[in-house]
Design a protein around this motif. Sequence first.
Motif, PDB file in Angstrom:
ATOM      1  N   VAL A  32      74.746  55.786  38.506  1.00  8.26           N
ATOM      2  CA  VAL A  32      75.592  54.591  38.490  1.00  8.26           C
ATOM      3  C   VAL A  32      75.135  53.632  37.394  1.00  8.26           C
ATOM      4  O   VAL A  32      75.952  53.113  36.622  1.00  8.26           O
ATOM      5  CB  VAL A  32      75.589  53.887  39.866  1.00  8.26           C
ATOM      6  CG1 VAL A  32      76.241  52.525  39.793  1.00  8.26           C
ATOM      7  CG2 VAL A  32      76.273  54.755  40.909  1.00  8.26           C
ATOM      8  N   MET A  33      73.837  53.404  37.293  1.00  5.05           N
ATOM      9  CA  MET A  33      73.312  52.478  36.281  1.00  5.05           C
ATOM     10  C   MET A  33      73.576  52.999  34.865  1.00  5.05           C
ATOM     11  O   MET A  33      73.963  52.230  33.977  1.00  5.05           O
ATOM     12  CB  MET A  33      71.813  52.249  36.495  1.00  5.05           C
ATOM     13  CG  MET A  33      71.498  51.518  37.792  1.00  5.05           C
ATOM     14  SD  MET A  33      72.323  49.925  37.949  1.00  5.05           S
ATOM     15  CE  MET A  33      71.570  49.013  36.646  1.00  5.05           C
ATOM     16  N   ALA A  34      73.396  54.286  34.651  1.00  2.40           N
ATOM     17  CA  ALA A  34      73.611  54.861  33.324  1.00  2.40           C
ATOM     18  C   ALA A  34      75.078  54.807  32.915  1.00  2.40           C
ATOM     19  O   ALA A  34      75.398  54.456  31.774  1.00  2.40           O
ATOM     20  CB  ALA A  34      73.103  56.297  33.290  1.00  2.40           C
ATOM     21  N   THR A  35      75.975  55.145  33.835  1.00  9.46           N
ATOM     22  CA  THR A  35      77.397  55.105  33.486  1.00  9.46           C
ATOM     23  C   THR A  35      77.872  53.673  33.291  1.00  9.46           C
ATOM     24  O   THR A  35      78.695  53.410  32.407  1.00  9.46           O
ATOM     25  CB  THR A  35      78.267  55.817  34.542  1.00  9.46           C
ATOM     26  OG1 THR A  35      77.975  55.292  35.829  1.00  9.46           O
ATOM     27  CG2 THR A  35      78.032  57.316  34.528  1.00  9.46           C
ATOM     28  N   ALA A  36      77.350  52.744  34.073  1.00  9.32           N
ATOM     29  CA  ALA A  36      77.725  51.326  33.898  1.00  9.32           C
ATOM     30  C   ALA A  36      77.247  50.811  32.548  1.00  9.32           C
ATOM     31  O   ALA A  36      77.975  50.082  31.857  1.00  9.32           O
ATOM     32  CB  ALA A  36      77.146  50.492  35.027  1.00  9.32           C
ATOM     33  N   LYS A  57      89.998  53.527  31.659  1.00  7.28           N
ATOM     34  CA  LYS A  57      88.984  52.523  31.959  1.00  7.28           C
ATOM     35  C   LYS A  57      87.644  52.959  31.379  1.00  7.28           C
ATOM     36  O   LYS A  57      87.326  54.156  31.364  1.00  7.28           O
ATOM     37  CB  LYS A  57      88.885  52.324  33.459  1.00  7.28           C
ATOM     38  CG  LYS A  57      90.165  51.747  34.010  1.00  7.28           C
ATOM     39  CD  LYS A  57      90.072  51.447  35.457  1.00  7.28           C
ATOM     40  CE  LYS A  57      91.377  50.751  35.807  1.00  7.28           C
ATOM     41  NZ  LYS A  57      91.775  50.787  37.116  1.00  7.28           N
ATOM     42  N   PRO A  58      86.854  52.014  30.864  1.00  2.66           N
ATOM     43  CA  PRO A  58      85.570  52.355  30.246  1.00  2.66           C
ATOM     44  C   PRO A  58      84.644  53.161  31.159  1.00  2.66           C
ATOM     45  O   PRO A  58      83.960  54.065  30.692  1.00  2.66           O
ATOM     46  CB  PRO A  58      84.961  50.997  29.897  1.00  2.66           C
ATOM     47  CG  PRO A  58      86.137  50.098  29.762  1.00  2.66           C
ATOM     48  CD  PRO A  58      87.151  50.584  30.750  1.00  2.66           C
ATOM     49  N   LEU A  59      84.642  52.868  32.445  1.00  4.58           N
ATOM     50  CA  LEU A  59      83.777  53.612  33.353  1.00  4.58           C
ATOM     51  C   LEU A  59      84.230  55.067  33.464  1.00  4.58           C
ATOM     52  O   LEU A  59      83.402  55.990  33.467  1.00  4.58           O
ATOM     53  CB  LEU A  59      83.739  52.960  34.728  1.00  4.58           C
ATOM     54  CG  LEU A  59      82.773  53.591  35.725  1.00  4.58           C
ATOM     55  CD1 LEU A  59      81.346  53.544  35.196  1.00  4.58           C
ATOM     56  CD2 LEU A  59      82.860  52.894  37.059  1.00  4.58           C
ATOM     57  N   SER A  60      85.528  55.300  33.505  1.00  2.00           N
ATOM     58  CA  SER A  60      86.044  56.665  33.557  1.00  2.00           C
ATOM     59  C   SER A  60      85.685  57.431  32.287  1.00  2.00           C
ATOM     60  O   SER A  60      85.350  58.615  32.332  1.00  2.00           O
ATOM     61  CB  SER A  60      87.555  56.664  33.738  1.00  2.00           C
ATOM     62  OG  SER A  60      87.910  56.065  34.957  1.00  2.00           O
ATOM     63  N   VAL A  61      85.751  56.744  31.160  1.00  2.00           N
ATOM     64  CA  VAL A  61      85.391  57.366  29.886  1.00  2.00           C
ATOM     65  C   VAL A  61      83.900  57.715  29.885  1.00  2.00           C
ATOM     66  O   VAL A  61      83.505  58.808  29.469  1.00  2.00           O
ATOM     67  CB  VAL A  61      85.741  56.441  28.697  1.00  2.00           C
ATOM     68  CG1 VAL A  61      85.228  57.010  27.386  1.00  2.00           C
ATOM     69  CG2 VAL A  61      87.243  56.225  28.632  1.00  2.00           C
ATOM     70  N   ALA A  62      83.061  56.821  30.375  1.00  2.00           N
ATOM     71  CA  ALA A  62      81.621  57.068  30.429  1.00  2.00           C
ATOM     72  C   ALA A  62      81.298  58.268  31.311  1.00  2.00           C
ATOM     73  O   ALA A  62      80.474  59.111  30.952  1.00  2.00           O
ATOM     74  CB  ALA A  62      80.894  55.820  30.935  1.00  2.00           C
ATOM     75  N   VAL A  63      81.960  58.374  32.443  1.00  3.71           N
ATOM     76  CA  VAL A  63      81.752  59.511  33.345  1.00  3.71           C
ATOM     77  C   VAL A  63      82.187  60.799  32.648  1.00  3.71           C
ATOM     78  O   VAL A  63      81.487  61.819  32.711  1.00  3.71           O
ATOM     79  CB  VAL A  63      82.506  59.316  34.675  1.00  3.71           C
ATOM     80  CG1 VAL A  63      82.540  60.600  35.478  1.00  3.71           C
ATOM     81  CG2 VAL A  63      81.873  58.198  35.485  1.00  3.71           C
ATOM     82  N   GLU A  64      83.318  60.768  31.963  1.00  2.00           N
ATOM     83  CA  GLU A  64      83.812  61.953  31.260  1.00  2.00           C
ATOM     84  C   GLU A  64      82.844  62.373  30.149  1.00  2.00           C
ATOM     85  O   GLU A  64      82.605  63.565  29.945  1.00  2.00           O
ATOM     86  CB  GLU A  64      85.196  61.682  30.681  1.00  2.00           C
ATOM     87  CG  GLU A  64      85.840  62.895  30.055  1.00  2.00           C
ATOM     88  CD  GLU A  64      87.240  62.624  29.533  1.00  2.00           C
ATOM     89  OE1 GLU A  64      87.715  63.437  28.721  1.00  2.00           O
ATOM     90  OE2 GLU A  64      87.863  61.619  29.931  1.00  2.00           O
TER      91      GLU A  64
END
Length: 78
Positions: A32-36, A57-64
Motif C-alpha cells: 500500500v505504501m509503495a503504490t501510494a 486513476k494514478p493509484l490504478s496506474v501504479a498498481v498496473e
Amino acid sequence: MMHPSYSELMDIINQESESEENQVVNSRYAVVMATAKRAREIVNGQPAAVDMQEGDKPLSVAVEEIEEGKMKIVKNEE
C-alpha cells in the motif's frame, strides 16, 4: 474488489526472492505504501510506465506498473 489483490501483488514483487528471509515486502502495508508513493509521483508529473488512458486513476496506474513488472519495489537496506 481490487484486481490484482494485495496478496497477488506481494507474490509478484517477491517472485525474485530466493527465500522468505530475503523477501522485499512482508506485509500488505508495504505494498500500500509503495503504490501510494508511486501514485503521488504520477500526480506530480512523472510519466507513467504503462499506457495511461484518460480517466485512469494514478493509484490504478501504479498498481498496473507493479503488476506488469515495470516498477520495482526495492528493500531499504540500512
